[in-house]
Design a protein around this motif. Structure first.
Motif, PDB file in Angstrom:
ATOM      1  N   GLY A 147      28.102  44.754  38.098  1.00 48.06           N
ATOM      2  CA  GLY A 147      27.552  44.097  39.277  1.00 48.06           C
ATOM      3  C   GLY A 147      28.110  42.694  39.410  1.00 48.06           C
ATOM      4  O   GLY A 147      27.940  41.865  38.509  1.00 48.06           O
ATOM      5  N   TYR A 148      28.802  42.427  40.526  1.00 49.40           N
ATOM      6  CA  TYR A 148      29.410  41.109  40.711  1.00 49.40           C
ATOM      7  C   TYR A 148      28.852  40.432  41.954  1.00 49.40           C
ATOM      8  O   TYR A 148      29.590  39.924  42.796  1.00 49.40           O
ATOM      9  N   LEU A 179      35.512  43.249  44.731  1.00 45.65           N
ATOM     10  CA  LEU A 179      36.915  43.265  44.327  1.00 45.65           C
ATOM     11  C   LEU A 179      37.628  42.001  44.779  1.00 45.65           C
ATOM     12  O   LEU A 179      38.383  41.393  44.011  1.00 45.65           O
ATOM     13  N   GLN A 180      37.383  41.588  46.013  1.00 43.79           N
ATOM     14  CA  GLN A 180      37.994  40.360  46.513  1.00 43.79           C
ATOM     15  C   GLN A 180      37.539  39.144  45.704  1.00 43.79           C
ATOM     16  O   GLN A 180      38.334  38.273  45.362  1.00 43.79           O
ATOM     17  N   GLU A 181      36.232  39.100  45.387  1.00 43.94           N
ATOM     18  CA  GLU A 181      35.703  37.985  44.601  1.00 43.94           C
ATOM     19  C   GLU A 181      36.310  37.973  43.202  1.00 43.94           C
ATOM     20  O   GLU A 181      36.679  36.909  42.681  1.00 43.94           O
ATOM     21  N   GLY A 186      40.072  35.585  39.241  1.00 42.81           N
ATOM     22  CA  GLY A 186      40.989  35.867  38.151  1.00 42.81           C
ATOM     23  C   GLY A 186      40.405  36.744  37.064  1.00 42.81           C
ATOM     24  O   GLY A 186      40.714  36.562  35.879  1.00 42.81           O
ATOM     25  N   VAL A 187      39.560  37.715  37.451  1.00 47.02           N
ATOM     26  CA  VAL A 187      38.911  38.593  36.484  1.00 47.02           C
ATOM     27  C   VAL A 187      39.300  40.038  36.787  1.00 47.02           C
ATOM     28  O   VAL A 187      39.351  40.448  37.958  1.00 47.02           O
ATOM     29  N   ALA A 188      39.567  40.820  35.743  1.00 51.30           N
ATOM     30  CA  ALA A 188      39.892  42.232  35.921  1.00 51.30           C
ATOM     31  C   ALA A 188      38.652  42.986  36.381  1.00 51.30           C
ATOM     32  O   ALA A 188      37.524  42.639  36.019  1.00 51.30           O
ATOM     33  N   MET A 189      38.863  44.033  37.174  1.00 53.73           N
ATOM     34  CA  MET A 189      37.728  44.773  37.718  1.00 53.73           C
ATOM     35  C   MET A 189      38.035  46.254  37.783  1.00 53.73           C
ATOM     36  O   MET A 189      39.162  46.667  38.061  1.00 53.73           O
TER      37      MET A 189
END
Length: 368
Positions: A147-148, A179-181, A186-189
């Protein structure tokens, strides 16, 4: 099963790993390069046509060997493609200079665009697959954040601000906005539903040391916790719930620590109403980088045998043998080797380190 938002057209499919590098679609790159090639083609056609008096068509005696629009298009295509039949040729000095210093560089650019586009389309997807495979092999002992949204982003910010690399964090979320966030941060998702084993496996949950679960639905959090615990029995799971009544259920599902978001907000609102100053202090403790912060650190050798109240830091709890004791508990009236301290300290100091000025002193745990 919880409702999963439908991804918009063009969004990554479920389980897709997206590394924190903005890589344009090869088809977008193909379209861009074809457009540039078309611009070069049209510009060269216009250049030849406006200077058509400087060219001669040796195969057209009926029109006095003159060059028209069709001839300009023909000459441009065979010239830029390096075919060059030689039936149309520049005869004036001006036309020859234009061919030497303008059309020849355009021909080179045209060929580079076409060759580069072909190589890019063929290689980009394979290169991205190689990067993802290499990333999976390297990703161990990392943190998975399910959850982002607002809570997930704040959790990631706190981890990064306390020394964790962004390369050691993986996001799991089904939405294109997340995904855009994640790409911007700079974090893998991994795009997908965290209640599905395959999605969590792509995030490397089996090798993760910590998992933070913070979706907007308690039922989703419970199912995600159950799935994570099945895949990784040893990971430390921190989960958020919206309602206090779901805390017990979340713990039964395998969560090691449960945070009640609505209850915590309600308590802070109540405290701020009864005592605005106390509310501001509580908010200060929860705000990173300003004023005071709650931190955990190791006990130093010179601090062994002392009382918690006598230390420079404001000790509020002591962790001993995986149990938490309040600073006034008789069990921890004297600090012992291996203890860890929960302290309140200035935010400018690194939370998980000894107080500045004591960095050269050994930790008590090193003497065991």
């Amino acid at each position: 099963m919880p409702h999963v938002p439908t991804a918009p057209p063009g969004a990554p499919s479920a389980g897709t790993v997206t590394l924190p590098v903005q890589v344009r679609s090869p088809w977008w790159e193909l379209g861009r390069r074809l457009l540039l090639a078309l611009v070069i083609l049209l510009f060269t056609i216009a250049l030849v046509y406006f200077d058509r008096d400087g060219y001669i068509d040796s195969n057209d005696p009926e029109h006095n060997y003159t060059v028209d629009m069709v001839d300009s298009i023909y000459y441009t295509t065979v010239t830029l493609s390096t075919t060059g039949y030689g039936d149309i040729a520049p005869v004036t000095s001006q036309a020859r200079l234009v061919n030497a210093f303008v059309i020849t560089p355009l021909r080179i650019a045209f060929l580079v665009l076409l060759i580069g586009t072909t190589l890019e389309v063929l290689a980009s997807q394979g290169r991205e697959m190689f990067r993802v495979a290499r990333w999976r092999n390297k990703m161990t002992e990392h943190v998975v954040v399910v959850g982002y949204g607002t809570k997930g982003r704040r959790a990631v910010d706190t981890l990064v601000n306390n020394g964790l690399s962004r390369e050691e964090i993986v996001i799991v979320d089904p939405s294109a906005l997340a995904l855009q966030e994640a790409q911007a941060d700079g974090v893998a998702m991994v795009t997908g539903d965290a209640t599905r084993r395959e999605v969590l496996r792509r995030a490397g949950v089996e090798r993760a040391t910590q998992v933070i679960i913070t979706t907007d639905r308690d039922d989703s959090n419970v199912l995600a916790t159950l799935t994570v615990r099945q895949l990784n029995p040893t990971a430390w799971i921190v989960a958020a719930v919206r309602e206090q009544e779901n805390v017990a259920l979340m713990r039964q599902s395998g969560a090691d620590s449960v945070i009640t978001s609505s209850d915590a907000v309600g308590r802070l609102l109540g405290i701020s109403s009864l005592s605005p100053t106390l509310g501001s202090v509580m908010e200060d403790l929860l705000t990173y980088g300003e004023g005071l912060e709650v931190a955990e650190r190791d006990l130093l050798v010179p601090e062994v045998g002392k009382q918690p109240q006598s230390l420079p830091d404001q000790v509020i709890a002591v962790v001993r043998d995986e149990r938490v004791y309040r600073y006034f508990d008789p069990v921890v009236s004297q600090l012992a080797r291996g203890d860890r301290l929960i302290v309140i300290r200035p935010a400018r100091e690194r939370p998980w380190a000894p107080r500045p000025g004591t960095h050269g002193e050994a930790l008590s745990i090193e003497q065991d």
